[in-house]
Design a protein around this motif. Structure first.
Motif, PDB file in Angstrom:
ATOM      1  N   THR A  89       0.842  -1.200   0.000  1.00 31.56           N
ATOM      2  CA  THR A  89       0.000   0.000   0.000  1.00 31.56           C
ATOM      3  C   THR A  89       0.880   1.254   0.000  1.00 31.56           C
ATOM      4  O   THR A  89       0.635   2.195  -0.762  1.00 31.56           O
ATOM      5  N   ARG A  90       1.924   1.263   0.821  1.00 30.32           N
ATOM      6  CA  ARG A  90       2.840   2.411   0.828  1.00 30.32           C
ATOM      7  C   ARG A  90       3.556   2.531  -0.514  1.00 30.32           C
ATOM      8  O   ARG A  90       3.742   3.628  -1.043  1.00 30.32           O
ATOM      9  N   GLN A  91       3.950   1.407  -1.088  1.00 35.38           N
ATOM     10  CA  GLN A  91       4.622   1.435  -2.388  1.00 35.38           C
ATOM     11  C   GLN A  91       3.682   1.981  -3.464  1.00 35.38           C
ATOM     12  O   GLN A  91       4.099   2.753  -4.331  1.00 35.38           O
ATOM     13  N   ALA A  92       2.417   1.578  -3.408  1.00 37.89           N
ATOM     14  CA  ALA A  92       1.439   2.048  -4.397  1.00 37.89           C
ATOM     15  C   ALA A  92       1.322   3.570  -4.357  1.00 37.89           C
ATOM     16  O   ALA A  92       1.177   4.209  -5.406  1.00 37.89           O
ATOM     17  N   GLN A  93       1.391   4.145  -3.157  1.00 41.02           N
ATOM     18  CA  GLN A  93       1.341   5.606  -3.042  1.00 41.02           C
ATOM     19  C   GLN A  93       2.484   6.232  -3.849  1.00 41.02           C
ATOM     20  O   GLN A  93       2.289   7.200  -4.569  1.00 41.02           O
ATOM     21  N   GLY A  94       3.684   5.683  -3.716  1.00 38.25           N
ATOM     22  CA  GLY A  94       4.826   6.202  -4.468  1.00 38.25           C
ATOM     23  C   GLY A  94       4.651   6.025  -5.962  1.00 38.25           C
ATOM     24  O   GLY A  94       4.972   6.913  -6.741  1.00 38.25           O
ATOM     25  N   PHE A  95       4.134   4.882  -6.378  1.00 38.19           N
ATOM     26  CA  PHE A  95       3.930   4.642  -7.810  1.00 38.19           C
ATOM     27  C   PHE A  95       2.888   5.591  -8.380  1.00 38.19           C
ATOM     28  O   PHE A  95       3.029   6.084  -9.497  1.00 38.19           O
ATOM     29  N   ILE A  96       1.841   5.861  -7.613  1.00 37.12           N
ATOM     30  CA  ILE A  96       0.805   6.801  -8.077  1.00 37.12           C
ATOM     31  C   ILE A  96       1.409   8.187  -8.240  1.00 37.12           C
ATOM     32  O   ILE A  96       1.212   8.852  -9.256  1.00 37.12           O
ATOM     33  N   ARG A  97       2.176   8.618  -7.240  1.00 40.26           N
ATOM     34  CA  ARG A  97       2.804   9.937  -7.329  1.00 40.26           C
ATOM     35  C   ARG A  97       3.756   9.996  -8.514  1.00 40.26           C
ATOM     36  O   ARG A  97       3.812  10.998  -9.231  1.00 40.26           O
ATOM     37  N   LEU A  98       4.504   8.933  -8.733  1.00 35.69           N
ATOM     38  CA  LEU A  98       5.449   8.890  -9.843  1.00 35.69           C
ATOM     39  C   LEU A  98       4.725   8.937 -11.173  1.00 35.69           C
ATOM     40  O   LEU A  98       5.135   9.629 -12.102  1.00 35.69           O
ATOM     41  N   THR A  99       3.617   8.223 -11.282  1.00 41.90           N
ATOM     42  CA  THR A  99       2.862   8.152 -12.536  1.00 41.90           C
ATOM     43  C   THR A  99       2.121   9.444 -12.831  1.00 41.90           C
ATOM     44  O   THR A  99       2.149   9.945 -13.948  1.00 41.90           O
ATOM     45  N   VAL A 100       1.467   9.995 -11.833  1.00 39.08           N
ATOM     46  CA  VAL A 100       0.678  11.212 -12.030  1.00 39.08           C
ATOM     47  C   VAL A 100       1.588  12.423 -12.151  1.00 39.08           C
ATOM     48  O   VAL A 100       1.363  13.303 -12.978  1.00 39.08           O
ATOM     49  N   GLY A 101       2.617  12.481 -11.328  1.00 39.03           N
ATOM     50  CA  GLY A 101       3.602  13.549 -11.419  1.00 39.03           C
ATOM     51  C   GLY A 101       3.107  14.876 -10.905  1.00 39.03           C
ATOM     52  O   GLY A 101       2.319  14.955  -9.975  1.00 39.03           O
ATOM     53  N   ALA A 102       3.597  15.960 -11.528  1.00 36.27           N
ATOM     54  CA  ALA A 102       3.257  17.345 -11.218  1.00 36.27           C
ATOM     55  C   ALA A 102       3.359  17.632  -9.724  1.00 36.27           C
ATOM     56  O   ALA A 102       4.368  17.351  -9.110  1.00 36.27           O
ATOM     57  N   ASP A 103       2.298  18.208  -9.151  1.00 36.77           N
ATOM     58  CA  ASP A 103       2.368  18.636  -7.759  1.00 36.77           C
ATOM     59  C   ASP A 103       2.496  17.474  -6.788  1.00 36.77           C
ATOM     60  O   ASP A 103       2.898  17.665  -5.645  1.00 36.77           O
ATOM     61  N   LEU A 104       2.198  16.261  -7.224  1.00 34.07           N
ATOM     62  CA  LEU A 104       2.379  15.108  -6.347  1.00 34.07           C
ATOM     63  C   LEU A 104       3.859  14.808  -6.131  1.00 34.07           C
ATOM     64  O   LEU A 104       4.213  14.049  -5.239  1.00 34.07           O
ATOM     65  N   LEU A 105       4.721  15.399  -6.945  1.00 32.14           N
ATOM     66  CA  LEU A 105       6.163  15.200  -6.795  1.00 32.14           C
ATOM     67  C   LEU A 105       6.821  16.334  -6.001  1.00 32.14           C
ATOM     68  O   LEU A 105       8.038  16.388  -5.887  1.00 32.14           O
TER      69      LEU A 105
END
Length: 140
Positions: A113-129
């Motif tokens: 679940t924690r890893q998925a959060q990182g993958f989502i941020r990496l995939t979506v990008g922009a302000d999530l990074l």
């Protein structure tokens, strides 16, 4: 000599801070010093204008700095993904070998679940990074 009211070109959007732009005739150098937020213009090596950034130059510098930080966060998330992939394979190997316990499975679900959060941020990008979640590196 230019005055402070004359607009100058904004710094190149892909230039890393601090950066200097030089005109082709090499007699004029314009410098945008991002750390001090100061614009300087040199004619034949002589400083003729020094002033604070304009609003447009500040905005451009802010965008460049944010993008630099986002690229660093993206690189860190990719490195974590590589480490997590190795840890996930080790868990799958334990499942295949029949040595994974129910506690291992519970721990691994939380890690995924924690890893998925990182993958989502990496995939979506922009302000999530904009920020790197320091608790997300969990090899499970």
């Amino acid at each position: 000599m230019t005055t402070a009211e004359e607009p100058s070109l904004p710094p190149p959007p892909d230039a890393p801070p601090p950066f200097t732009t030089e005109r082709r005739d090499a007699s004029v150098t314009e410098q945008w010093d991002v750390p001090s937020r100061t614009y300087r213009r040199y004619d034949n090596g002589v400083l003729v204008v020094e002033r604070p950034f304009t609003d447009a130059e500040n905005a451009s510098a802010d965008r460049a700095l944010a993008e630099t930080a986002r690229r660093a966060t993206q690189a860190e998330l990719l490195e974590r993904a590589r480490r997590n992939l190795t840890a996930n394979q080790a868990y799958l190997d334990a499942v295949t070998a029949g040595t994974a316990t129910p506690d291992d499975a519970i721990t691994h679900v939380a890690a995924l679940t924690r890893q998925a959060q990182g993958f989502i941020r990496l995939t979506v990008g922009a302000d999530l990074l904009d920020q790197l979640d320091e608790t997300a590196d969990d090899g499970g």
